[in-house]
Each structure stands twice: as C-alpha cells, then as structure tokens.
Design an enzyme around this catalytic site. Structure first.
Site, PDB file in Angstrom:
ATOM      1  N   ASP A 218       0.833  -1.215   0.045  1.00  0.00           N
ATOM      2  CA  ASP A 218       0.417   0.217   0.041  1.00  0.00           C
ATOM      3  C   ASP A 218       1.193   1.170   0.303  1.00  0.00           C
ATOM      4  O   ASP A 218       2.232   1.062   0.613  1.00  0.00           O
ATOM      5  CB  ASP A 218      -0.519  -0.100   1.129  1.00  0.00           C
ATOM      6  CG  ASP A 218      -2.102   1.213   1.235  1.00  0.00           C
ATOM      7  OD1 ASP A 218      -2.889   1.393   0.850  1.00  0.00           O
ATOM      8  OD2 ASP A 218      -2.016   1.808   2.232  1.00  0.00           O
ATOM      9  N   GLU A 271      15.289 -14.990   1.320  1.00  0.00           N
ATOM     10  CA  GLU A 271      15.434 -16.174   2.009  1.00  0.00           C
ATOM     11  C   GLU A 271      14.478 -17.236   1.832  1.00  0.00           C
ATOM     12  O   GLU A 271      14.679 -18.668   1.983  1.00  0.00           O
ATOM     13  CB  GLU A 271      15.392 -15.457   3.508  1.00  0.00           C
ATOM     14  CG  GLU A 271      16.353 -14.766   4.105  1.00  0.00           C
ATOM     15  CD  GLU A 271      15.775 -13.916   5.034  1.00  0.00           C
ATOM     16  OE1 GLU A 271      15.182 -14.528   5.678  1.00  0.00           O
ATOM     17  OE2 GLU A 271      16.399 -12.434   5.455  1.00  0.00           O
TER      18      GLU A 271
HETATM   19  C1  NOJ Z   1      -4.106   2.787  -0.751  1.00  0.00           C
HETATM   20  C2  NOJ Z   1      -5.573   2.371  -0.241  1.00  0.00           C
HETATM   21  O1  NOJ Z   1      -5.741   1.254  -1.689  1.00  0.00           O
HETATM   22  C3  NOJ Z   1      -6.728   2.547  -0.215  1.00  0.00           C
HETATM   23  O2  NOJ Z   1      -7.837   1.797  -0.036  1.00  0.00           O
HETATM   24  C4  NOJ Z   1      -6.197   3.200   1.703  1.00  0.00           C
HETATM   25  O3  NOJ Z   1      -7.569   4.234   1.684  1.00  0.00           O
HETATM   26  C5  NOJ Z   1      -4.891   4.405   1.508  1.00  0.00           C
HETATM   27  N1  NOJ Z   1      -4.310   3.347   0.163  1.00  0.00           N
HETATM   28  C6  NOJ Z   1      -4.555   4.505   2.559  1.00  0.00           C
HETATM   29  O4  NOJ Z   1      -4.613   3.145   2.876  1.00  0.00           O
END
Ligand code: NOJ
Length: 570
Positions: A218, A271
C-alpha cells in the site's frame, strides 16, 4: 462449470508471477460466512472454487488485520492478527491451505506507510511525550507560530484537509502535531527510524512463515518524505483518486529513499526461496500512483519489487491512440528493467470500469458518483468494459481483476449519503463521494436475500446493494453463453492455452486510427493470436480466412462492431 486450471503445475521455466492473472478479493464485500452483513475469511474460503473455475492464478486479499476500520482496514492496529470481524488466524491459515489445494496463490496487503492511531506504538507515542523514542516512530513535529498552533507545513491530505493533526499532551496542554497523509486515524510512520524497518521485516516473515506468496504494498510511493518536510507550491496537488501531477516534484511522494526499503524486503523474500526455484518465488507488488511512467519502472528493478500496478493504463482514455501509446510505453519501460508489465482496469479505489467507460471519452474520472451527479451510460460502459477486458487479457505480462468485474458489475451510483462509509466523504466536507460505490457486496444468488452475499435471512449488508446486482448475480450468469462471467472464463482459458501472458506483441499496421490491432506470437505455439479492438462507429470487416477464437460481444457475421474486441487466428 469446472475448467482444468492448475497454474502451479504450468511451465516451470517461467516465474509464475510474470504472466499471472491475480484476482483482488475485498474481504468486506466478497462473501459473508456468518451472516453479519460483512464479508469474512470463512466466506472467502468457501467461495474459492469459484475462482479456480474462473481460471485465475492467484488472489490478493485487501487488509484483514485488527483494525478500528476507519479506512476499511487500511488502518492497521495489529499486523499479526486478524480482525474478529473477518475471523481468526486459524481462518487465515485455513484459507491459505485451501487456496493452495486449488492451485491458487495468495497475496496479502501490507500497509507500511501508516498504522492505525489505535496501534500500540501510537498509543505509546501519545503517552510518552515530545523527543521520546516512542514519538520517533511517527512523524511528530512542533507547530509553527508563536503558540505552535500553526501546522508544521502546508501539505494536503489525500482524503481532504491538511496532513497535520495537533494532539493534547498528557498534561492537558496543546501539544505537537503528527502527520497523516490519509485519515486522521492513520498516523504516518517514520521510515528514517530503524525500528520501523525491523518491525516490518518481522511482519513480512510472520506472513511468509504462514505460507503467503507475496504482498501488495500500500502507498509504496509515500513512505519516505523529503528531508525537512518543505512546503509545497500551492499549485502542486496530488490525489491518488485523481490525475496526478508528476509526483517526483512533490516532497510527499516518490522519494528515492523508498527504493532502499524494497531492496531490503526483496532480500527477506529471497530467504524464502534459497534454491532459486521460480515456482516458489514470493513477490511484492507496488501500489504507486507515480507519473511519468519511467518513475514507475524504478519500483520494479530486479533487486526490488516484482510488479507494480499500471495505473497509467487504468487511466488511459478509451481511444486507440492513447491505449497504443500506454501499452507501448509499459512494455518498453517495464521491459527495460526486466520486469513484466502489469495491467489493471478496476480496484477498490476507483469507479468500476463498467461505469467509468460509460462517460464521454476523455472526460476526467470522477471520485465516486452520487445520485444527483452526471450518470454514466450503463450500456456503453458495459460494452466498452467487456472490450477493454478482452484487450487487457491478451496483453503480455500480469493482469489484475477486481472482484465482481467478471460479472460486469457497475458502480453503485446511488448509495444514500447517510450510509456512506468512506472517510473521504466527511473529510472533503461532502464534496467527494468517495469509493463506496465500487465496494458493494458481491451478488452470488439472484433470488436470495442480499443476493446470496451472506447467510442472513435479512438483506442488511454493510453497504446497500442496488437491485441491478440481483440480475447480475453469479447464478444468473453461469452457463449463460453471452454473459460477462462466461466471457471472462473464455478469455482466461484462451489466454492460458495460447500462452499470451508470455507472448511477444507486435502492432499490426493498416487498420487505421480507430482500430487497435496487435499480434501475439509465442515461440511454443503454432498459431499467432491477432487481437482487434474497434473504436469506430463503422463496423470493421474481419480479414478473410480469419478464425474467431472469441469476441467481447457476439459478432454479427464477419464484421467487428464499435467497442468490440475479437481474438482471431489468421
Ligand atoms: C491505498 C488503498 O488502496 C486505499 O484504499 C487506502 O485508503 C489508502 N491506500 C490508504 O491506506
């Protein structure tokens, strides 16, 4: 309908992730195993055979960790346990085992830019006071102005408002500020701090030890901020839901320091594959809304991530020239660093492509749709969405499918505003409706309460389901020749049979400006596959002698109508 699909037993000379089709499961909305109106891990496990039959290679599951759910689980309070809403660690183990038994690999979502404010580290940071080791795990700063009541800089949060929140210190006085580039309940971690690196290495190992095959990362472009956190020029805006400005010009995004993190993680993953067998590769996929595309290529250099979502492809207008350009650039830029291109049309953050493509071509993509907003043309949208998918599944590399797109689900464009859950709606002062419309629960059985989403007698689901989802439910499409579900199954099967994911693409000349024409050749296959997408109002006569393998809509004779894709052999 069951089709033979055992991807793990496939061509062992090719690393599995180079041509994998990966299906995104959004756990809140996939299948509800306990009837509380919210999807869960037992629900996912029970429905996995559907994905084997669909013909995908792997799943990516959006966050299922312990979370107060301020951002639907992208606010993690404990990275090493499952939220009770979704089940338990034993349920996660069972899911991973079942998936493997069915020949499906499992990727999970890693959220390293921020934790929840309810994470024990953040609670300790609040208690510990300025200058403490605990505060140094996050981005705490003193405010500006005589009383420190001005935020430390002028950055905007992705979800609206500023990125800074002022706390009250333990003694009751107004205190420091902390950075949150998303919701106020998602404090950003300090990636200058070795303790943060150590914590995430241990999170990676925790899940790798449980058998996952990789991680979708993310906000992979946001973890490191420019030194000194300098103010930005007021005209420099960026929103991952809108069209980005070149992100390397913004001190919040795409800083070179992020790449050292991925080099480190790549070593951890390796690893777990000491003998170098590609069948046991564990992978990383970057969620990086980065432009220009050359910058995206930097995330998938051979010592870093394996894949990166191709958002420029998702954002390309439905026009032959634009698509040809973005496909050509993708193959060149990812190819230059030895990575496969990846392709994606929908996910849980953007308007579903069956609706997005129903707006006039070239129009800016909206951030959520409300009942009183301009509505997409559902017929045009679905027609183009099917053609777009048939094109995408022919492209060399890896493709991502978002749950429900195989049913042709449209965006829910009339979620009542008082039922909206996305924090964006509140934080933008009700100017951006946010992402709820693409996160509606899956319809499985048209005639059942909540269209078979759960076991409940009632119809309450965490987001309301529109009536149209009943007619689009899985059971209404299974075995129906022209349904979107059967179309996905057919193209996924043909993609595998013709090894298109590892084929070589060349553009075919002579079809004019409104047709995309590409040839896919594979050294092990006798026949090339030619793919044609017609964008013109006038139908296109197929080449003489062509054999049609499949098309995104039934063809009237030998002509290819507008907004239709066909795969042929010639
Ligand atoms: C990207 C994620 O796909 C989204 O759903 C989220 O709100 C933001 N990152 C924050 O984590």
């Amino acid at each position: 309908m069951t089709i033979d699909s055992n991807p793990i037993a496939r061509d062992s000379s090719l690393a599995w992730w180079r041509d994998a089709v990966i299906y995104q499961v959004y756990p809140r909305s996939w299948a509800d195993g306990n009837g509380d109106g919210i999807g869960d891990l037992p629900g996912i496990t029970a429905r996995l055979p559907y994905l084997r039959d669909l013909g995908v290679d792997a799943i990516w599951i959006s966050p299922f960790y312990v979370s107060p759910m301020a951002d639907a689980g992208y606010d993690v309070a404990n990275y090493k346990d499952i939220d009770p809403l979704f089940g338990s660690l034993a349920d996660a183990d069972a899911l991973i085992v079942s998936a493997k038994d069915l020949g499906l690999r499992v990727l999970i979502d890693l959220v390293p830019n921020h934790t929840s404010d309810e994470h024990e580290w953040f609670q300790a940071a609040l208690a510990a006071g300025p200058g403490s080791r605990e505060r140094n795990r996050y981005l705490f700063r003193d405010g500006q102005g005589t009383d420190g009541d001005e935020p430390p800089n002028n950055w905007d949060s992705v979800f609206g408002g500023g990125v800074w929140e002022r706390i009250t210190e333990a003694d009751g006085t107004p205190g420091q500020w902390y950075m949150h580039i998303f919701d106020v309940k998602q404090p950003d971690l300090n990636w200058e701090n070795p303790e943060v690196h150590e914590m995430f290495r241990s999170v990676l190992r925790f899940w790798l030890d449980r058998g996952v095959d990789g991680f979708r990362v993310d906000v992979a472009h946001g973890m490191v901020k420019a030194a000194g956190l300098p103010d930005v020029d007021a005209s420099t805006t960026f929103n991952f839901e809108g069209r980005p400005v070149p992100t390397n010009s913004h001190p919040m995004w795409d800083q070179d320091g992020v790449h050292e993190i991925y080099q480190d993680w790549r070593r951890v993953l390796e690893e777990y594959n000491t003998n170098g067998d590609p069948a046991t590769d564990r992978i990383l996929c970057a969620e990086a809304w980065v432009e220009p595309m050359d910058r995206l290529g930097r995330y998938v250099r051979s010592d870093q991530m394996h894949q990166s979502f191709n958002f420029p492809y998702l954002d390309a207008p439905w026009r032959a020239a634009d698509l040809q350009e973005v496909i050509t650039d993708s193959l060149r830029i990812f190819g230059d660093v030895g990575a496969p291109a990846s392709w994606v049309l929908s996910n849980h953050d953007v308007i579903r492509h069956a609706s997005r493509l129903g707006y006039p071509v070239g129009e800016e993509r909206p951030i959520g749709i409300g009942a009183d907003d301009s509505q997409p043309n559902a017929i045009v949208g679905l027609r183009r969405a099917r053609a777009a998918t048939a094109l995408m599944l022919a492209l060399p590399g890896s493709a991502y499918i978002y749950q429900g797109e195989e049913l042709g689900l449209p965006e829910h464009t009339a979620v009542p505003d008082d039922l909206r859950q996305d924090p964006m709606w509140e934080r933008t002062g009700h100017t951006s409706r946010g992402r709820d419309g693409c996160r509606i629960p899956m319809p499985w059985v048209g005639g059942e309460p909540a269209y078979g989403f759960g076991t409940a007698e009632g119809t309450d689901t965490w987001l309301p389901m529109p009536e149209i989802y009943g007619a689009l439910a899985v059971d209404r499409q299974e075995g129906v020749a022209d349904s979107t579900l059967e179309m996905y199954r057919t193209f996924l099967r043909l993609r595998r049979e013709h090894q298109l994911g590892s084929a070589h693409l060349t553009w075919v000349e002579g079809y004019g400006n409104d047709v995309l024409a590409l040839r896919l050749s594979h050294r092990d296959m006798a026949d090339d596959v030619v793919v044609l997408t017609n964008f013109a109002v006038e139908a296109l006569e197929l080449p003489a002698g062509a054999t049609v393998l499949a098309s995104s809509h039934r063809l009237p004779g030998t002509a290819l109508p507008q907004d239709t894709t066909v795969w042929i052999t010639d």
